[in-house]
Write an enzyme that holds these catalytic residues in place. Structure first.
Site, PDB file in Angstrom:
ATOM      1  N   HIS A  35      -1.497   2.918  -4.127  1.00  0.00           N
ATOM      2  CA  HIS A  35      -1.477   1.838  -4.623  1.00  0.00           C
ATOM      3  C   HIS A  35      -0.732   1.092  -3.538  1.00  0.00           C
ATOM      4  O   HIS A  35      -0.009   1.469  -2.773  1.00  0.00           O
ATOM      5  CB  HIS A  35      -1.006   1.331  -6.029  1.00  0.00           C
ATOM      6  CG  HIS A  35      -1.915   2.260  -6.923  1.00  0.00           C
ATOM      7  ND1 HIS A  35      -2.494   1.187  -8.139  1.00  0.00           N
ATOM      8  CD2 HIS A  35      -1.863   3.406  -7.633  1.00  0.00           C
ATOM      9  CE1 HIS A  35      -3.204   1.916  -8.800  1.00  0.00           C
ATOM     10  NE2 HIS A  35      -2.798   3.243  -8.623  1.00  0.00           N
ATOM     11  N   ASP A  88      -0.047  -1.760 -13.247  1.00  0.00           N
ATOM     12  CA  ASP A  88      -1.130  -1.075 -13.079  1.00  0.00           C
ATOM     13  C   ASP A  88      -2.092  -0.990 -14.444  1.00  0.00           C
ATOM     14  O   ASP A  88      -1.789  -0.146 -15.496  1.00  0.00           O
ATOM     15  CB  ASP A  88      -1.067   0.418 -12.710  1.00  0.00           C
ATOM     16  CG  ASP A  88      -2.127   1.099 -12.462  1.00  0.00           C
ATOM     17  OD1 ASP A  88      -3.384   0.511 -12.649  1.00  0.00           O
ATOM     18  OD2 ASP A  88      -2.093   2.101 -12.215  1.00  0.00           O
ATOM     19  N   TYR A 144       2.104   0.504 -17.601  1.00  0.00           N
ATOM     20  CA  TYR A 144       1.329   1.144 -16.844  1.00  0.00           C
ATOM     21  C   TYR A 144       0.160   1.739 -17.790  1.00  0.00           C
ATOM     22  O   TYR A 144       0.456   2.722 -18.428  1.00  0.00           O
ATOM     23  CB  TYR A 144       2.127   2.408 -16.099  1.00  0.00           C
ATOM     24  CG  TYR A 144       1.253   3.669 -15.643  1.00  0.00           C
ATOM     25  CD1 TYR A 144       0.225   3.416 -14.969  1.00  0.00           C
ATOM     26  CD2 TYR A 144       1.527   4.998 -15.777  1.00  0.00           C
ATOM     27  CE1 TYR A 144      -0.603   4.368 -14.231  1.00  0.00           C
ATOM     28  CE2 TYR A 144       0.814   5.858 -15.400  1.00  0.00           C
ATOM     29  CZ  TYR A 144      -0.288   5.716 -14.432  1.00  0.00           C
ATOM     30  OH  TYR A 144      -1.212   6.625 -13.873  1.00  0.00           O
TER      31      TYR A 144
END
Length: 594
Positions: A305, A183, A142
């Site tokens: 998302h 991400d 992330y």
């Protein structure tokens, strides 16, 4: 082998439970980001899921912030797992992955900060590719977001990118295949952004330059290869020489509007006004021999998302032994005996003290997540800004002194808000000749004969509530007679219900001198009229010029000269300027003078 990546924006937001979510994704390996859970808040139902084994990375600096987790089916159990990219979070080196590369350009303090936010967890698996056993390392990340108002976060993000690439390439050099997914928080090309024309120097963005250096140039589809060759004839930019492939663009080189993240606050998902920042990167040889498909899942909701997935033709070989990092091996879930001190220490009191005394990580929170973590001591003792500051300072004092200080600092209960708008009352002292008494029971006040309504002192009729005066107890006579005015109650045997004129004159003089509070509205009554006289409501929304629909009222929450000001904008969801169904550019400040 199917693998899925999804930024879930909080693992505790799954209404149907984590097991149902994992089963609906139907993958061997599910990597989730932004779990927003720390180890002390991780419950067994989330950590131990039947049919899966899980691996978590937690934020060390903030609660309810960042965090990643990887769930593997029991048939896809890894033989090694590790938290973080630097190796500094590893306490038991058995079952770890290693291979950290050259970290000489990072200081020891910087490496600690880069791993303290719980942004990476690695699992290592064995697969069969073309009848040959291969090792595949899955790096679930992330990546940080660069806040424009915090320059240090931009540097932090770029350093995290460098650390991630250094670790991935070091593992690749040992002969293991590598998959980087999660991400990444940067859209790579203009086709991956809803409105790249509004971004100055789109191609010169540092994050996009890093992606150009990470990814291979000659394996993302023939058409993109052709377009890149044409651009190279007119540009002096060098070819990308990375070692990884964007698997989605490998299979869908020209698909547009394939976004994975939207601003849900503006309803941008309804108009598909977003960006593609969630990826599955794999090294070039693995893509050639193993990957058969990759795509996004915009139909799956539950977060800002959507999931992305990739499928390989390589079957997984499960490990017989769980790595030490697996949550099933944690003492709180393994059923092993723990130290006695863990049960004796009051964790709820010790934790706020440690968090308050610890120096915060520089700029380790994003703007939208600040409100969740402003009050580590709980909302009980923070009725004002001064109280917050006082408790924060006192949390570092010794325990014995801290308890006494907190007790002394406990504020008194706040009174009724209506009391601030009443005229100030003057207490009336009772006299011996005419004692002032008050009946507190409503049934006695309401039993006055309706044919002759009686008016009490202060102008209150018999059907109204009479405000009580402190220090004046109610004197009651038998058979329901109130001493205050000797009102005749039906059914009473008392005949002397009249009051002589002399006492009436005294009562009138006393009532004219005393100021009694106006009656409060009864419980359950509407206060709309009262508040309209005190506070002005919002002005009526004007219609937007493009659609003629009523606008929506918004408030500026960003720090600056306009913070707290209100404005009207179009009520439709955000979208591209060419979309007639999207929000128009109507904007109007609220005029406080009207």
């Amino acid at each position: 082998m199917k693998i899925v990546s999804w930024n879930i924006n909080g693992i505790r937001t799954f209404k149907g439970g984590i097991k149902n979510a994992l089963e609906s994704l139907d993958a061997d390996i599910v990597c989730v980001q932004e779990t927003k859970v720390t180890r002390d808040l991780l419950d067994e139902r989330t950590a131990i899921v039947e049919g899966y084994n899980s691996y978590f990375s937690f934020s060390r600096g903030r609660s309810g912030y960042s965090g990643v987790a990887t769930y593997c089916k029991d048939s896809a159990t890894p033989f090694a797992a590790e938290e973080g990219l630097t190796g500094l979070l590893t306490t038991n080196h058995e079952g770890t992955i290693g291979c950290y590369g050259d970290l000489s350009e990072f200081s020891s303090e910087e490496l600690q900060l880069l791993d303290n936010e719980g942004r990476a967890v690695l699992t290592q698996h064995r697969v069969m590719c073309e009848d040959t056993p291969e090792t595949v390392t899955v790096i679930n990340v992330y990546c940080p977001r660069a806040d424009p108002e915090k320059p240090e976060r931009k540097h932090f993000k770029l350093q995290f990118y460098k650390l991630l690439q250094c670790r991935a390439e070091a593992i690749l050099e040992t002969g293991s295949r590598v998959i980087i997914l999660g991400d990444v928080n940067t859209s790579h090309r203009p086709i991956d952004h809803c409105d790249p024309d509004y971004i100055d120097d789109f191609e010169d963005h540092p994050g996009r330059k890093w992606l150009n250096g990470l990814l291979v140039d000659d394996s993302e589809g023939k058409e993109y290869e052709k377009n890149n060759e044409e651009s190279e004839n007119t540009s002096s930019k060098p070819l990308r020489s990375g070692k990884f492939v964007d698997t989605f663009r490998h299979f869908h080189p020209t698909r547009s509007k394939a976004f994975t993240c939207w601003n849900t606050m503006t309803g941008a998902r309804q108009t598909n006004y977003g960006t593609r920042i969630d990826y599955i990167f794999a090294d070039h040889p693995l893509v050639k021999m193993g990957f058969v498909a990759a795509d996004i899942m915009p139909e799956v909701e539950g977060s800002d998302h959507c999931p992305v997935w990739g499928k390989l033709c390589c079957p997984l070989l499960s490990s017989a032994k769980l790595p030490p990092l697996c949550t099933r091996n944690l003492p709180e879930f393994a059923g092993r005996q723990q130290k006695l001190s863990r049960f004796l220490v009051k964790m709820d009191q010790q934790q706020p003290a440690r968090e308050a005394c610890r120096d915060p990580l520089p700029g380790s929170q994003e703007t939208g997540e600040t409100r969740e973590n402003l009050n580590p001591l709980g909302s009980a003792g923070t009725t004002s800004t001064g109280m917050k500051r006082k408790l924060a300072v006192e949390s570092c004092v010794p325990k014995s002194k801290k308890i006494m200080t907190l007790k002394a600092a406990t504020p008194k209960p706040q009174g009724n808000l209506l009391a601030f708008f009443k005229p100030k009352s003057i207490p009336v002292a009772p006299t011996r000749e005419d004692p002032v008494s008050q009946c507190e029971r409503g049934e006695e006040r309401n039993e006055v004969s309706p044919s002759q309504p009686h008016t009490f002192k202060g102008g209150h009729s018999a059907g109204q509530d009479v405000p009580s005066i402190p220090g004046t107890p109610c004197t009651e006579y038998p058979q329901g007679v109130c001493m205050r005015d000797k009102v005749h109650v039906p059914g009473s045997n008392i005949q002397d219900a009249s009051v002589n004129s002399q006492n009436q004159e005294k009562d009138a003089a006393l009532a004219s001198e005393a100021t009694v509070d106006p009656p409060c509205p009864r419980k359950g009554a509407s206060l709309g009229g009262f508040w309209k006289t005190v506070l002005r409501g919002p002005p009526p929304p004007p219609p937007c010029k493009a659609h003629g629909e009523p606008c929506v009222l918004r408030t500026v929450k960003k720090a600056g000269p306009n913070m707290g000001k209100q404005f009207f904008v179009c009520n439709r969801p955000q979208g591209h300027a060419s979309n007639p169904e999207a929000r128009c550019n109507y904007f109007s400040w609220v005029d406080k003078g009207k």
